[in-house]
Write a protein that holds these residues in place. Structure first.
Motif, PDB file in Angstrom:
ATOM      1  N   ASN A 125      -9.299   7.416  -5.785  1.00  0.00           N
ATOM      2  CA  ASN A 125      -8.913   8.334  -4.659  1.00  0.00           C
ATOM      3  C   ASN A 125      -8.360   7.534  -3.317  1.00  0.00           C
ATOM      4  O   ASN A 125      -7.866   8.412  -2.374  1.00  0.00           O
ATOM      5  N   LYS A 126      -8.364   6.476  -3.163  1.00  0.00           N
ATOM      6  CA  LYS A 126      -8.040   5.703  -1.889  1.00  0.00           C
ATOM      7  C   LYS A 126      -6.452   5.470  -2.021  1.00  0.00           C
ATOM      8  O   LYS A 126      -6.009   5.287  -3.087  1.00  0.00           O
ATOM      9  N   ALA A 127      -5.897   5.522  -0.728  1.00  0.00           N
ATOM     10  CA  ALA A 127      -4.525   5.529  -0.725  1.00  0.00           C
ATOM     11  C   ALA A 127      -4.236   4.088  -0.454  1.00  0.00           C
ATOM     12  O   ALA A 127      -4.094   3.455   0.820  1.00  0.00           O
ATOM     13  N   TYR A 128      -3.917   3.349  -1.545  1.00  0.00           N
ATOM     14  CA  TYR A 128      -3.735   1.780  -1.334  1.00  0.00           C
ATOM     15  C   TYR A 128      -2.284   1.567  -1.089  1.00  0.00           C
ATOM     16  O   TYR A 128      -1.176   2.265  -1.298  1.00  0.00           O
ATOM     17  N   ILE A 129      -1.953   0.506  -0.456  1.00  0.00           N
ATOM     18  CA  ILE A 129      -0.826   0.117  -0.066  1.00  0.00           C
ATOM     19  C   ILE A 129      -0.363  -1.462  -0.714  1.00  0.00           C
ATOM     20  O   ILE A 129      -1.022  -2.244  -0.734  1.00  0.00           O
ATOM     21  N   LEU A 130       0.722  -1.353  -1.370  1.00  0.00           N
ATOM     22  CA  LEU A 130       1.036  -2.771  -1.437  1.00  0.00           C
ATOM     23  C   LEU A 130       2.078  -3.332  -0.639  1.00  0.00           C
ATOM     24  O   LEU A 130       2.856  -2.764  -0.200  1.00  0.00           O
ATOM     25  N   ARG A 131       2.037  -4.791  -0.245  1.00  0.00           N
ATOM     26  CA  ARG A 131       2.735  -5.298   0.757  1.00  0.00           C
ATOM     27  C   ARG A 131       3.354  -6.465  -0.278  1.00  0.00           C
ATOM     28  O   ARG A 131       3.005  -7.308  -0.854  1.00  0.00           O
TER      29      ARG A 131
END
Length: 343
Positions: free
Chosen positions: A321-327
């Motif tokens: 449910n977490k809003a992950y970010i890819l960099r």
């Protein structure tokens, strides 16, 4: 008859002495061989062993790195520099929206190939740079990528430089690892000198300075929507498009990321070092993820060519449910990092 027996006795005694002498020589040779082998595998004692068992070496110490691929080399970091200008560029050119505490961190080191296989410094001696809190590590950039791409034959030695950007007001040291997350993983510690600390402005920054970076800073840029394509351009000349194809968490603790890259630059690029992605959130810059096919990712990608890559990551802290970010890889030209949404 007595004379004959005497002659035979003397001959037998001589033969016995010669045999003993040969045996002694063989033992000396064997001992010499053992001493040589012992000398070859002798390593310096680490400068520190942490509470969690990490062995940390320091600048000036020589260690031996043995990779699972059979590559074996001696490495000696000889210098650690904290700079505001490097290779003809200032910190603003390396890190858009930089603050007073940001610096260019440079490691100079020598590598000697002591194995039987050729090695490629740009692949085999990449330094992953981080701190004691994470031990995760972001790959540093080579000052001279062409030089680092050249194959190093057995017995040959080379001096190289790698660099990274970070702030020094909150840290007194950094850590760097050779052969990161492999059996030969070797960590060094790099202390920030008092002189470097003294170079920081004595005046207090405006209370909003950390959040008031320029409009083109990473923090103020919107993340790319999932499935859309963004272009990443790096200081080493690599320029490529990235498209996230799949982001999936399964079994509560296993993550798979599939993405496509396309070389839109004018020179070859190495996906395994130029196009890595890091898992994080808006607040957390992220963790390193493993590539499922590292050998393929180390194959040079010509201009116009595409490659599909896959990262995996396992942790009990993963949350669907977490809003992950890819960099995308750090030190991108002008725009800092490039962020991608995962939903």
């Amino acid at each position: 008859m007595k004379k004959l027996l005497s002659v035979l006795f003397v001959m037998g005694l001589s033969f016995l002495l010669v045999a003993c002498g040969d045996s002694s020589d063989e033992k000396e040779k064997d001992t010499s061989k053992e001493e040589t082998e012992t000398e070859e595998i002798k390593k310096e004692e680490p400068a520190e062993v942490t509470d969690d068992g990490k062995e940390l070496y320091e600048v000036g110490q020589t260690t031996v790195v043995e990779r699972v691929t059979g590559i074996k080399y001696e490495v000696t970091p000889t210098k650690f520099e904290v700079l505001t200008d490097y290779n003809g560029k200032n910190i603003e050119e390396y890190l858009s929206g930089s603050i007073d505490a940001d610096r260019i961190l440079v490691i100079t080191y020598t590598v000697k190939n002591i194995g039987e296989k050729e090695l490629q410094p740009s692949h085999d001696t990449v330094i992953h740079f981080d701190d004691r809190e994470n031990y995760s590590g972001f790959p540093m950039e080579f000052r001279d990528r062409e030089k680092a791409d050249e194959m190093l034959a057995s017995g040959e030695e080379i001096e190289l430089e790698q660099y990274y950007t970070d702030r020094i007001d909150t840290k007194d040291e950094f850590l760097g690892a050779f052969d990161f997350e492999e059996e030969g993983e070797t960590w060094y510690r790099y202390s920030v000198s008092d002189e470097a600390k003294a170079s920081l402005d004595n005046t207090e920054e405006d209370e909003n300075s950390e959040d008031s970076t320029s409009d083109n800073s990473t923090e103020n840029k919107e993340a790319i929507e999932f499935g859309e394509t963004a272009t990443v351009e790096k200081f080493n000349g690599a320029k490529f498009e990235v498209t996230i194809d799949n982001f999936e968490i399964s079994n509560g603790n296993e993550l798979v990321v599939d993405y496509t890259i396309k070389n839109v630059g004018e020179t070859k690029m190495i996906p395994g070092s130029d196009a890595l992605l890091y898992l994080g959130t808006e607040e957390d810059k992220g963790k390193t993820m493993l590539l499922t096919d590292y050998e393929e990712a180390e194959e040079p990608l010509d201009p116009g060519e595409e490659m599909k890559l896959q990262h995996t990551y396992a942790s009990d802290d993963l949350d669907e449910n977490k809003a992950y970010i890819l960099r995308a890889a750090t030190n991108d030209l002008g725009d800092g990092e490039t962020k991608f949404k995962t939903k």
